[in-house]
Design a protein around this motif. Sequence first.
Motif, PDB file in Angstrom:
ATOM      1  N   CYS A 339       0.856  -1.187   0.000  1.00 41.56           N
ATOM      2  CA  CYS A 339       0.000   0.000   0.000  1.00 41.56           C
ATOM      3  C   CYS A 339       0.888   1.231   0.000  1.00 41.56           C
ATOM      4  O   CYS A 339       1.792   1.351   0.829  1.00 41.56           O
ATOM      5  CB  CYS A 339      -0.902  -0.001   1.236  1.00 41.56           C
ATOM      6  N   GLY A 340       0.652   2.154  -0.926  1.00 43.08           N
ATOM      7  CA  GLY A 340       1.457   3.370  -0.984  1.00 43.08           C
ATOM      8  C   GLY A 340       0.703   4.480  -1.668  1.00 43.08           C
ATOM      9  O   GLY A 340      -0.466   4.334  -2.024  1.00 43.08           O
ATOM     10  N   GLY A 341       1.370   5.606  -1.864  1.00 47.77           N
ATOM     11  CA  GLY A 341       0.754   6.741  -2.546  1.00 47.77           C
ATOM     12  C   GLY A 341       0.230   7.796  -1.607  1.00 47.77           C
ATOM     13  O   GLY A 341       0.132   8.963  -1.944  1.00 47.77           O
ATOM     14  N   ALA A 342      -0.144   7.390  -0.395  1.00 46.03           N
ATOM     15  CA  ALA A 342      -0.634   8.314   0.639  1.00 46.03           C
ATOM     16  C   ALA A 342      -0.683   7.532   1.941  1.00 46.03           C
ATOM     17  O   ALA A 342      -0.453   6.327   1.967  1.00 46.03           O
ATOM     18  CB  ALA A 342      -2.017   8.856   0.273  1.00 46.03           C
ATOM     19  N   SER A 343      -0.985   8.225   3.034  1.00 45.78           N
ATOM     20  CA  SER A 343      -1.027   7.530   4.326  1.00 45.78           C
ATOM     21  C   SER A 343      -2.328   6.748   4.472  1.00 45.78           C
ATOM     22  O   SER A 343      -3.336   7.064   3.845  1.00 45.78           O
ATOM     23  CB  SER A 343      -0.893   8.541   5.473  1.00 45.78           C
ATOM     24  N   VAL A 344      -2.286   5.721   5.301  1.00 44.76           N
ATOM     25  CA  VAL A 344      -3.465   4.905   5.585  1.00 44.76           C
ATOM     26  C   VAL A 344      -3.532   4.701   7.095  1.00 44.76           C
ATOM     27  O   VAL A 344      -2.503   4.559   7.760  1.00 44.76           O
ATOM     28  CB  VAL A 344      -3.400   3.556   4.821  1.00 44.76           C
ATOM     29  N   SER A 345      -4.740   4.698   7.652  1.00 45.29           N
ATOM     30  CA  SER A 345      -4.874   4.623   9.108  1.00 45.29           C
ATOM     31  C   SER A 345      -4.585   3.220   9.633  1.00 45.29           C
ATOM     32  O   SER A 345      -4.745   2.220   8.922  1.00 45.29           O
ATOM     33  CB  SER A 345      -6.286   5.048   9.532  1.00 45.29           C
ATOM     34  N   SER A 346      -4.182   3.152  10.898  1.00 39.20           N
ATOM     35  CA  SER A 346      -3.870   1.860  11.524  1.00 39.20           C
ATOM     36  C   SER A 346      -5.131   1.008  11.667  1.00 39.20           C
ATOM     37  O   SER A 346      -5.058  -0.221  11.671  1.00 39.20           O
ATOM     38  CB  SER A 346      -3.205   2.065  12.889  1.00 39.20           C
ATOM     39  N   GLU A 347      -6.317   1.656  11.772  1.00 38.24           N
ATOM     40  CA  GLU A 347      -7.572   0.893  11.866  1.00 38.24           C
ATOM     41  C   GLU A 347      -7.761   0.036  10.613  1.00 38.24           C
ATOM     42  O   GLU A 347      -8.203  -1.111  10.688  1.00 38.24           O
ATOM     43  CB  GLU A 347      -8.778   1.836  12.025  1.00 38.24           C
ATOM     44  N   VAL A 348      -7.422   0.603   9.477  1.00 40.14           N
ATOM     45  CA  VAL A 348      -7.591  -0.108   8.204  1.00 40.14           C
ATOM     46  C   VAL A 348      -6.585  -1.255   8.097  1.00 40.14           C
ATOM     47  O   VAL A 348      -6.949  -2.381   7.739  1.00 40.14           O
ATOM     48  CB  VAL A 348      -7.448   0.862   7.005  1.00 40.14           C
ATOM     49  N   THR A 349      -5.319  -1.006   8.421  1.00 42.57           N
ATOM     50  CA  THR A 349      -4.312  -2.077   8.308  1.00 42.57           C
ATOM     51  C   THR A 349      -4.586  -3.195   9.309  1.00 42.57           C
ATOM     52  O   THR A 349      -4.410  -4.367   8.992  1.00 42.57           O
ATOM     53  CB  THR A 349      -2.882  -1.539   8.501  1.00 42.57           C
ATOM     54  N   ARG A 350      -5.033  -2.846  10.521  1.00 39.35           N
ATOM     55  CA  ARG A 350      -5.373  -3.880  11.521  1.00 39.35           C
ATOM     56  C   ARG A 350      -6.533  -4.754  11.033  1.00 39.35           C
ATOM     57  O   ARG A 350      -6.553  -5.964  11.250  1.00 39.35           O
ATOM     58  CB  ARG A 350      -5.738  -3.234  12.858  1.00 39.35           C
ATOM     59  N   PHE A 351      -7.510  -4.125  10.400  1.00 36.15           N
ATOM     60  CA  PHE A 351      -8.671  -4.851   9.884  1.00 36.15           C
ATOM     61  C   PHE A 351      -8.236  -5.903   8.857  1.00 36.15           C
ATOM     62  O   PHE A 351      -8.649  -7.059   8.928  1.00 36.15           O
ATOM     63  CB  PHE A 351      -9.650  -3.846   9.259  1.00 36.15           C
ATOM     64  N   PHE A 352      -7.384  -5.515   7.908  1.00 32.05           N
ATOM     65  CA  PHE A 352      -6.938  -6.460   6.873  1.00 32.05           C
ATOM     66  C   PHE A 352      -6.043  -7.551   7.458  1.00 32.05           C
ATOM     67  O   PHE A 352      -6.104  -8.709   7.012  1.00 32.05           O
ATOM     68  CB  PHE A 352      -6.244  -5.719   5.732  1.00 32.05           C
TER      69      PHE A 352
END
Length: 587
Positions: A339-352
């Motif tokens: 995942c790149g191009g911009a920041s992503v929240s930890s809630e989203v990464t934890r979910f996946f």
Amino acid sequence: MNVAEFLNINTAKFPMKPAIGFKKKEKWTEITWSDFRRLVFKTANALCEAGISEHDKVAIYSDNSAEWIVTDLAILSLGAVTVPIYSTNNEEQAEYILNESECKIILVGNQEQYDAAFNILNRNHILKQVLVAKKAIWIKKENSQYFEDFIKKAEETFDIVPKEDEDLATIIYTSGTTGVPKGVMLTHGNFHKSVEAHFEFFKFKNFENETSLAFLPLTHIFERSWTLLALYGGAKVYFLENTKLIASALVEIKPTIMCAVPRFYQKIYAGVNEMANNSSESKKKIFNWAIATGTEVAELRRLNKEIPFSLNIKNKIAGIMVFNKVKKKMGGKLWFMPCGGASVSSEVTRFFEALGIHITVGYGLTETTATLTCFPFHNFEHGSAGIPFGDTQIKIGENDEILAKGSGIMKGYYKKPTETAEVFTEDGWFKTGDAGKFDAAGNLIITDRIKDLMKTSNGKYIAPQPLENLLSDNNYINQAMIVAEGKPYVTALIIPNFEALQEVIAKMNIPFTNWADIVNLESIREFYREKMDDIQKGLSGFEKVKKFTLMPAEFEIGSGEITPTLKVKRNVVLQKYAALVDKMYNS
């Protein structure tokens, strides 16, 4: 080594194994490594016959396709230089790039691109020929040729031109959120060493059995370098021409690995959570239990600890009851997704991670051949950008700016020595323009774009990206742009998720007229006020969005409001919607 040398290596290893896939007459088709190399070599020979020699520039102005990657590798094989142009660029933008880079031939993908290229050809004394990827496009015969006809009579054998690390491979024009596009010069060494560093970092097993789907624009460094990496490792890569068909393509192709931008993950995260929230109490309980179980397993996996037998059994049940249904919509086989191009929240990464899909968050720029830092498989930190990889060195400079050195750093900006000098320190560190810091474990934390950091008229600093992520993690918000610089309080332009909003107006018995009318209804504005209050509960008072405007349509790439990787061009949007912004502060 010429970066295209993997064509010879992989054809020797797996001659009859499928290399690439693409849609032909509504059916997915694959070609073997032997046939793939043959196509690339025929194209290289045809380009030579058309007058292209080492160091010449050839442009690709097209959506993703088999012809895109074949042409790119043919250009690289003969020692020439690929100049990609975003398929969404208009004639004026394409002409700027073609004029500056002095391209001799251009490959186009659709009618609009052909018409623009043909017009430019008649004004440009260097551009000599337009190649057209598909026969469905109507062409004027003068200096134009269909790709299929162009390569038909060309020889099938070709000796890849040897290259040194510092030899130019491509010039990628940054779409940029501000200013004139700059041509980033990347070398064969940049690509080759970056690919090698990824394989050393992740230590993939049986990588040749993986399947990737290229749906981000190949013009962008993220998809280009990822696709080259996948092909280099012998994986099979499918090319999606129409990104609107991503949902069906995932199910049809069943990729195991692929890269995507944060918006892709946010939409899935928000959609699944919204569906769960609207379920019956019993289904909601099952969903929450499954996510809690998956999170517990993911946390042990992250720390590289053994998973107890009983927890493993519970996780398998969670998979059957919840996770597999979600993963099936993505094809059912995905396990690794950069995942790149911009920041992503930890809630989203934890979910996946709970689902069993490892999101490898990375940080990098076009100027750094994409990756500078990324999550390893274990001991990564959610909310960070991971750790430096390969020979990358990073330090924090003035104003908390992230500075980098390493074999991925560009050669410079094409024909722009002044701009090149401006982004390097006297001792050779590349200035990223991003602010950041390291945590105690050595993970890089991106705080924001230095240029994006906002200061209210009350002297409070606002970092817009985390706020915008927080808002767009919600299922009813597709995109948000924060406004705060020099203003007394924070406001936002909100792009609704129109698909989700359609269901809301149906439940409210509101007849649909047009989105401009709908977003101005007081009942809809009140619906979003409640959502905004709920989303912003944990924020400090000065950070909260006090007023917002619901937009009747999405920001557009063609009009320059967003970049092809969906980053908002703040200056363009602020200028275009100045009256709407003023209204939020003067009413």
